[in-house]
Design an enzyme around this catalytic site. Structure first.
Site, PDB file in Angstrom:
ATOM      1  N   LYS A   1       0.813  -1.204   0.066  1.00 20.79           N
ATOM      2  CA  LYS A   1       0.023  -0.002  -0.033  1.00 20.79           C
ATOM      3  C   LYS A   1       0.702   1.252  -0.146  1.00 20.79           C
ATOM      4  O   LYS A   1       0.477   2.366  -0.468  1.00 20.79           O
ATOM      5  CB  LYS A   1      -0.895   0.069   1.348  1.00 20.79           C
ATOM      6  CG  LYS A   1      -2.074  -0.942   1.121  1.00 20.79           C
ATOM      7  CD  LYS A   1      -3.187  -0.464   0.196  1.00 20.79           C
ATOM      8  CE  LYS A   1      -4.362  -1.330   0.278  1.00 20.79           C
ATOM      9  NZ  LYS A   1      -5.538  -0.651  -0.825  1.00 20.79           N
TER      10      LYS A   1
ATOM     11  N   SER B   1       1.027  -9.680  -0.631  1.00 23.44           N
ATOM     12  CA  SER B   1       0.714  -8.278  -0.642  1.00 23.44           C
ATOM     13  C   SER B   1       0.978  -7.615   0.643  1.00 23.44           C
ATOM     14  O   SER B   1       1.295  -6.408   0.776  1.00 23.44           O
ATOM     15  CB  SER B   1      -0.730  -8.268  -1.021  1.00 23.44           C
ATOM     16  OG  SER B   1      -1.554  -9.114   0.005  1.00 23.44           O
TER      17      SER B   1
END
Length: 319
Positions: free
Chosen positions: A51, A301
């Protein structure tokens, strides 16, 4: 839609802060999957997830255009990333979190310099509040995925995979709102369209799967999948057209398959990854791809896991 140039520009913009994360391998995982497996390890990224790439790209652009304050609506990785980047550039940040947010996530956001405000329990409550605060303070709201600069920042992962994995055939990416996979799709398909990109969702959070089947954005009820980072109930307005144009396939994995993959990675590779990241491993381990003998890169991720919940995700291999 974003372009390859947007992703390359994003790479230049984020290069001073974001890591080029390593590729990890597991011989046993490759044998189980029947493919040569490469793990793109964003759980080793700053703030513990991918992110931060999009957050850097968006916030720097906002500052260049005069922003002196930013907000975000997030209980997890996005909020931590925004708080970290804002502090790095000396810009105050307020992160609007749900009232039932875990203490460890509040602590992480505050450690990165963010001010925390609690509001409701759903994104439908948090997002308007974060946008209102940004308007009141003449600041900029930083969306989690449905934004060109966010998408382009996440797409830098695709550029790195092309450089790190020789002759990569397939890239597997988890899908929440679609910011990560839309950026990677742009980077890959506008560089080498022969490389397949396959998305993965939990069976309990299959909004993108249904949307692609219906060829229009389709909303599902709030999901309770253990892959909490993938609990969006519909794909983004900006991300979905990219998936419609470029995505080769999308597969679904069960909660048990996510748990088994999470447990395997922890036990055999000694890496602590999020359940949301384990979906890509699950897709390969449980033959959802119907692909054999190829070089496959899976995007891991993130690695921000509540330690007091780890026992809920582990499968006892002796049973």
């Amino acid at each position: 839609m974003i372009s390859l140039k947007d992703v390359k520009d994003g790479r230049e913009r984020i290069s001073d802060i974001a890591y080029v994360t390593p590729i990890l391998q597991s011989r046993q995982l490759s044998e189980i999957c029947g493919n040569q497996m490469f793990l793109k390890s964003e759980h080793l990224q700053k703030t513990g997830s991918f992110k931060i790439r999009g957050a850097i790209n968006k916030i720097i652009h906002a500052i260049e255009n005069g922003a002196k304050f930013v907000t975000a609506a997030s209980s997890g990785n996005h909020g931590q990333a925004v708080a970290y980047v804002a502090k790095k550039y000396g810009v105050p940040a307020t992160i609007v979190v749900p009232e039932n947010v875990s203490k460890c996530k509040v602590n992480a956001i505050q450690t990165y310099g963010g001010k925390v405000e609690m509001c409701g329990t759903t994104s439908g409550e948090r997002i308007p509040r974060a946008q209102a605060i940004a308007n009141q303070e003449k600041g900029v709201y930083i969306p989690p995925y449905d934004d060109p600069l966010i998408m382009a920042g996440q797409g830098t992962i695709g550029l790195e995979i092309l450089e790190q994995v020789e002759n990569v055939d397939v890239i597997i990416v988890p899908i929440g709102g679609g910011g990560l996979i839309s950026g990677i799709l742009t980077a890959i398909k506008e560089t080498n369209p022969k490389i397949k990109v396959i998305g993965v969702e939990p069976e309990l959070a299959n909004d993108t799967y249904l949307s692609l089947q219906n060829e229009k954005i389709t909303t599902i009820p709030v999901s309770q999948t253990i892959a909490d980072g993938l609990r969006t109930n519909q794909p983004g307005d900006l991300t979905f057209p990219v998936l419609m144009k470029y995505l080769d396939d999308i597969v679904l994995v069960s909660e048990d398959e996510i748990r088994q993959s999470f447990s395997f990675v922890m036990e055999r590779t000694k890496q602590l990854i999020e359940t949301s990241a384990a979906v890509t491993i699950a897709a390969a381990m449980f033959n959802k791809l119907n692909i054999h003998g190829k070089n496959i890169a899976t995007v891991i991720s993130g690695g921000n896991v509540d330690l007091d919940k780890v026992h809920q995700f582990i499968v006892n291999s002796e049973k």
